[in-house]
Scaffold this active site. Structure first.
Site, PDB file in Angstrom:
ATOM      1  N   TRP A 103       0.971  -1.237   0.006  1.00 32.37           N
ATOM      2  CA  TRP A 103       0.043  -0.348  -0.351  1.00 32.37           C
ATOM      3  C   TRP A 103       0.883   0.672   0.507  1.00 32.37           C
ATOM      4  CZ3 TRP A 103      -4.409  -1.194  -2.015  1.00 32.37           C
ATOM      5  CH2 TRP A 103      -5.236  -2.598  -1.424  1.00 32.37           C
ATOM      6  N   ASP A 173      -1.812   7.244   5.803  1.00 35.29           N
ATOM      7  CA  ASP A 173      -2.930   5.787   6.152  1.00 35.29           C
ATOM      8  C   ASP A 173      -3.438   4.748   6.570  1.00 35.29           C
ATOM      9  OD1 ASP A 173      -4.313   4.158   4.654  1.00 35.29           O
ATOM     10  OD2 ASP A 173      -2.997   2.937   3.243  1.00 35.29           O
ATOM     11  N   LYS A 197     -12.493  -1.840   7.022  1.00 33.97           N
ATOM     12  CA  LYS A 197     -11.520  -2.912   7.921  1.00 33.97           C
ATOM     13  C   LYS A 197     -12.142  -2.408   9.038  1.00 33.97           C
ATOM     14  CE  LYS A 197      -7.607  -3.085   4.236  1.00 33.97           C
ATOM     15  NZ  LYS A 197      -7.253  -2.510   3.162  1.00 33.97           N
TER      16      LYS A 197
HETATM   17  C1  LIG Z   1      -6.915  -1.790   2.419  1.00 33.76           C
HETATM   18  C2  LIG Z   1      -6.233  -0.599   2.339  1.00 33.76           C
HETATM   19  C3  LIG Z   1      -5.589   0.145   0.988  1.00 33.76           C
HETATM   20  C4  LIG Z   1      -7.144   0.223  -0.132  1.00 33.76           C
HETATM   21  O1  LIG Z   1      -8.351   0.532   0.996  1.00 33.76           O
HETATM   22  P1  LIG Z   1      -9.168   0.643  -0.787  1.00 33.76           P
HETATM   23  O2  LIG Z   1      -9.952   1.253  -0.033  1.00 33.76           O
HETATM   24  O3  LIG Z   1      -9.814  -0.658  -0.686  1.00 33.76           O
HETATM   25  O4  LIG Z   1      -8.053   1.803  -1.759  1.00 33.76           O
HETATM   26  C5  LIG Z   1      -5.192   0.613   1.800  1.00 33.76           C
HETATM   27  N1  LIG Z   1      -4.124   1.459   2.348  1.00 33.76           N
HETATM   28  C6  LIG Z   1      -3.997   0.154   3.289  1.00 33.76           C
HETATM   29  C7  LIG Z   1      -3.136   0.058   3.967  1.00 33.76           C
HETATM   30  C8  LIG Z   1      -5.158  -0.646   3.380  1.00 33.76           C
HETATM   31  O5  LIG Z   1      -5.068  -2.008   4.051  1.00 33.76           O
END
Ligand SMILES: *Cc1c(COP(=O)(O)O)cnc(C)c1O
Length: 362
Positions: A103, A173, A197
């Site tokens: 990511w 993030d 998540k």
């Molecule tokens: C799952 C995830 C993403 C992607 O998220 P989307 O909403 O599908 O774009 C980005 N960063 C991390 C750390 C993730 O776990």
């Protein structure tokens, strides 16, 4: 609920049963409107209330004051990979990134298309199995921001303490560990997280942004990309993901009713201890892939002695109603995702299964 399985899917992931029950209850007639939440206007008083509550509860849980905006937008966390440099990376400035896996690399790739990027730390040398450190002098002088990925969902690593970037704004993030334990969220000038998540269904992404940062945004951005648009209109410039925000609100209320972040932290700690203690006890059979001082509470990754055993492990897990334990396709092995909504009983069930499996085949 007899036919519910233990769902360890990495995202979208399990939701609190209590929340799903409320959703079912309210689905056909939301609070006496005679309509579903799916059918009401995003300008209705009912939705305004949902939007407002989600905002307030989230700020309260995260300990954020009035100097922060919380935006609820579509497009997933991945859209923010580009939106951040579009807003903050003026062409004479440099952005700093820490590369901790898939990511983080994707975020870096987007920023590189839009401006100057300096990767100040990376754990690529050991296949992203740890969180790399950086010294303050490694931060580019006058960098626009430093970007980190707090929890690395695929490799199972997580920052144990958030790095200090001094006067350079820290962006993060937080997609896979937001609201999972107590943390000082005011350390971040900007953070973002897809809800799917730890906080709800897919469809809504939370962006937290300190108000003074809005003054640093680029001018002449297209409307939907510009953070100011969403901040000025409380995420109601256009039709937001109404149903996802409604469920986000319910999950936030559920967290609040379960002791807030301290309560969630306590359970999350018990959950991850159950699995890591077992891994440490039987590390010849179950081989943890993340380095000990970088272990994630949310995604526990490990290998078995052979790929055949891993296959058998996953098959037997499913037969035992333990779903979604397959490691990411890029790394293989096993991944136990223990997001907020996974119960302690779920973690206990996996631990018990792991003991039984090892005794049978080990
Ligand atoms: C799952 C995830 C993403 C992607 O998220 P989307 O909403 O599908 O774009 C980005 N960063 C991390 C750390 C993730 O776990």
């Amino acid at each position: 609920m007899q036919n519910r399985v233990f769902n360890f899917n990495p995202g979208p992931s399990t939701l609190p049963l209590e929340v799903l029950q409320i959703v079912r209850e309210e689905l056909l007639d939301y609070q006496g409107t005679g309509m579903s939440v799916l059918e009401i206007s995003h300008r209705s008083s009912q939705f305004e209330e949902i939007n407002h509550s989600a905002n307030n509860i989230m700020k309260e849980l995260l300990g954020l004051g009035d100097n922060y905006h919380l935006l609820f937008v579509g497009g997933g966390a991945s859209t923010q990979f580009a939106n951040i440099p579009l807003n903050f990376l003026r062409n004479w400035m440099t952005a700093n990134y820490v590369d901790t896996g898939t990511w983080a690399s994707k975020a870096i790739k987007e920023a590189e298309k839009l401006g100057k990027v300096n990767v100040i730390a990376s754990s690529k040398d050991r296949d992203y199995t740890y969180i790399p450190e950086f010294a303050s002098h490694e931060i580019t002088h006058n960098a626009a921001y430093v970007h980190i990925t707090s929890n690395n969902t695929i490799k199972g690593t997580q920052y144990q303490t958030i790095p200090d970037t001094g006067s350079v704004p820290l962006f993060a993030d937080l997609s896979s560990d937001i609201c999972s334990r107590n943390s000082d969220y005011c350390q971040f000038s900007l953070f973002y997280a897809g809800a799917q998540k730890n906080l709800g269904p897919s469809g809504v992404t939370i962006v937290g942004i300190r108000k003074d940062m809005l003054e640093k945004c680029n001018e002449n951005l297209t409307t939907m990309v510009d953070y100011k648009t969403h901040a000025q209109k409380n995420s109601l410039f256009n039709t937001p993901p109404v149903f996802a925000i409604y469920m986000l609100k319910l999950v936030l209320e559920w967290i609040k009713n379960n002791g807030g972040l301290s309560g969630i932290e306590k359970i999350n700690q018990q959950k991850k201890d159950l699995i890591y203690n077992l891994l440490d006890l039987h590390s010849v059979y179950y081989r943890p892939t993340a380095e000990k001082n970088s272990r994630s509470w949310m995604n526990i990754t490990f290998r078995l002695p052979t790929e055949d055993l891993e296959k058998k492990f996953l098959e037997e897990a499913v037969a035992n109603r333990l779903i979604g334990l397959k490691g990411h396709r890029s790394v293989g092995g096993i991944r136990v995702s223990l997001y907020n909504a996974m119960t302690l009983q779920g973690a206990e069930a996996v631990a018990e299964f792991m003991e039984t499996f090892m005794n049978k085949y080990g």
